[in-house]
Design an enzyme around this catalytic site. Sequence first.
Site, PDB file in Angstrom:
ATOM      1  N   ARG A 172       0.846  -1.205   0.000  1.00 48.28           N
ATOM      2  CA  ARG A 172       0.000   0.000   0.000  1.00 48.28           C
ATOM      3  C   ARG A 172       0.876   1.248   0.000  1.00 48.28           C
ATOM      4  NH1 ARG A 172      -3.120  -3.835   2.675  1.00 48.28           N
ATOM      5  NH2 ARG A 172      -4.852  -4.405   1.325  1.00 48.28           N
ATOM      6  N   ASP A 201      -0.105  -6.853  -3.242  1.00 51.17           N
ATOM      7  CA  ASP A 201      -1.521  -6.581  -2.925  1.00 51.17           C
ATOM      8  C   ASP A 201      -2.142  -5.817  -4.085  1.00 51.17           C
ATOM      9  OD1 ASP A 201      -4.002  -6.199  -1.412  1.00 51.17           O
ATOM     10  OD2 ASP A 201      -2.783  -6.687   0.334  1.00 51.17           O
ATOM     11  N   HIS A 275      -6.804 -10.072  -3.482  1.00 56.53           N
ATOM     12  CA  HIS A 275      -5.743  -9.066  -3.318  1.00 56.53           C
ATOM     13  C   HIS A 275      -4.719  -9.143  -4.449  1.00 56.53           C
ATOM     14  CE1 HIS A 275      -6.922  -7.385   0.578  1.00 56.53           C
ATOM     15  NE2 HIS A 275      -7.306  -8.606   0.902  1.00 56.53           N
ATOM     16  N   GLU A 339      -9.967 -12.384   2.453  1.00 57.41           N
ATOM     17  CA  GLU A 339     -10.801 -11.395   1.756  1.00 57.41           C
ATOM     18  C   GLU A 339     -10.856 -11.628   0.247  1.00 57.41           C
ATOM     19  OE1 GLU A 339     -10.202  -7.667   4.823  1.00 57.41           O
ATOM     20  OE2 GLU A 339      -8.726  -7.884   3.242  1.00 57.41           O
ATOM     21  N   TYR A 436      -3.387  -5.174  15.693  1.00 57.23           N
ATOM     22  CA  TYR A 436      -3.374  -4.460  14.416  1.00 57.23           C
ATOM     23  C   TYR A 436      -2.847  -3.049  14.696  1.00 57.23           C
ATOM     24  CZ  TYR A 436      -4.976  -7.652  10.848  1.00 57.23           C
ATOM     25  OH  TYR A 436      -5.028  -8.659   9.912  1.00 57.23           O
TER      26      TYR A 436
HETATM   27  C1  ACM Z   1      -6.085  -9.005   6.733  1.00 54.22           C
HETATM   28  O1  ACM Z   1      -5.991  -8.112   7.588  1.00 54.22           O
HETATM   29  N1  ACM Z   1      -6.844  -8.843   5.651  1.00 54.22           N
HETATM   30  C2  ACM Z   1      -5.398 -10.267   6.893  1.00 54.22           C
END
Ligand code: ACM
Length: 551
Positions: A172, A201, A275, A339, A436
């Site tokens: 990112r 990603d 991703h 995701e 996180y």
């Molecule tokens: C994640 O935070 N999508 C693994």
Amino acid sequence: MKTTHKLLLIAAMALLASCKENTQEKVTVVPYPNEVIISHGTFNAKQADLHYEGISDTNTIDAIRSFAEALTLASGKPHSVSEGPASTGIIFRKEPGIAEEAYELRINRRKAEVTASSFRGFNYAIQTMKQMLPAAIYGNTSAPGDNWEMQCAVIKDAPRFAYRGLHLDVSRHFFGIDEVKKYLDIMEMHKLNTFHWHLTDDQGWRIEIKKYPRLTEIGAVRNKTLVGHKSVSKEYDHTPYGEGCWFSQEQIKEIIRYADSKGITVIPEIDLPGHMLAALAAYPELGCTGGPYEVWGRWGISKDVLCAGKESTMQFLEDVLSEICGLFPSEYIHIGGDECPKVRWEACPVCQAKITELGLNDDGRHSAEHYLQSYVMERMEKFLASKGKRTIGWDEILEGEVAPDATVMSWRGTEGGIQAVRMGHDAIMTPNSYFYLDYYQSEDKENEPLAIGGFLPIEKCYSYEPFTEDMTEEEKGHILGVQANLWTEYIATPEHLHYMLLPRLAALSEVQWCNKDNKDWERFAADAPRFCAIYDAMGYNYATHILIGKK
Ligand code: ACM
Ligand code: ZN
């Protein structure tokens, strides 16, 4: 003054003096060692030469030499390094009976003696000693007037968890080779041993793959980036980002070598089959619709993912993973799995034909498309196994049929990890609720840099306990360890990165290293000025919430 008042004053002064004595006679090290017995007196490290015995591996000898160089520079006195037995000075001696990452450090007035069986053990002893010395040992300037005495003590130390990880998203926003090295430096100081490198990603492909040059030619650059938070903003900067922002295979090797010299294993992540917009922009034929696709300038979850039905997609993934396996010596390769929306697969004739061919069905628990993802993950696991590698995936890999030998990285809270160990799988705990580090550190969000959301103060990080009350010993054994993740959608500079990382990394390190009974928030918080002084000496930015009222 009345006699009673005088007596009270004398008593108070005596108490103060004894407190002073106590505060001096302690060890301020993070993560705190697991067994510390303090004794009276100090060892003068300024005058000490260094000796090693029975040690031949270059990593350990280099680490001893670097420690001597840092002591020489910072204390202003030369420190020699020699091989052979010695009775005074700082002595490193190999002791094969000591466990792999453990060390013992015996400091008396004449010598500081380290025993360990491996490089990591020796290096952790060095990290402990450095923390027992003035913060100048971490800097580039001489501080001969500082107090170079080390507290006499016996320290017997070993980590609680074998896997002590930290992740970095360089997709990112890109953080280059010098910045990654700086990240590894601070990991070493906190005795972490695994760097999870999120290299690809939707917003940028950042590793050279020789067979697919367009991945970095096209896939590294997005034409624009969202300004502000994704929940409210539709504004873009219309400035290309990412030209040249990728690691050549030579640079990857350089990072792996650098990490190895710090006792850190590098686990790469190639996030699949979702991703993958950057790869799709480079090779649109890998998608279900054929594109065109753009390297994404937004944050979130893209509906466009790899087409799971095409054999050519599988070939692409195997080619990429072949190069990855050739580059990274780590036992584990991370293949993402998080995701991955299924809408394209639901509408794609090739994916649907594959579902039919494989006989996959909705079974009330999961859809046929979830089982299609399991098929992709399991195929990649088998492929990696054929190269001698093991697979890690995010906890979504539990949806469907989890590949038999896969290790589950639990990120959507702790549930995925708990479920995985119940099923007999290994798990690494990286719960967003505790680790996180892209989440806010304060509720006063107005005065914090823009973040993805959440609220994760350092106290919360520190409070995490990976074992639950009802876990069996066998299940506990499947929890390999703990990791924090640092996603960089909203983090574009090293200063901001370090601000999000520090000092929450210190809290992570105690969760990873300290036995449960040795964790102590009061002790940790009281020592915060000390570890922040080290960050200052090393040139890191850090958040100061824990210091409020302490300096
Ligand atoms: C994640 O935070 N999508 C693994
Ligand atoms: Zn498809």
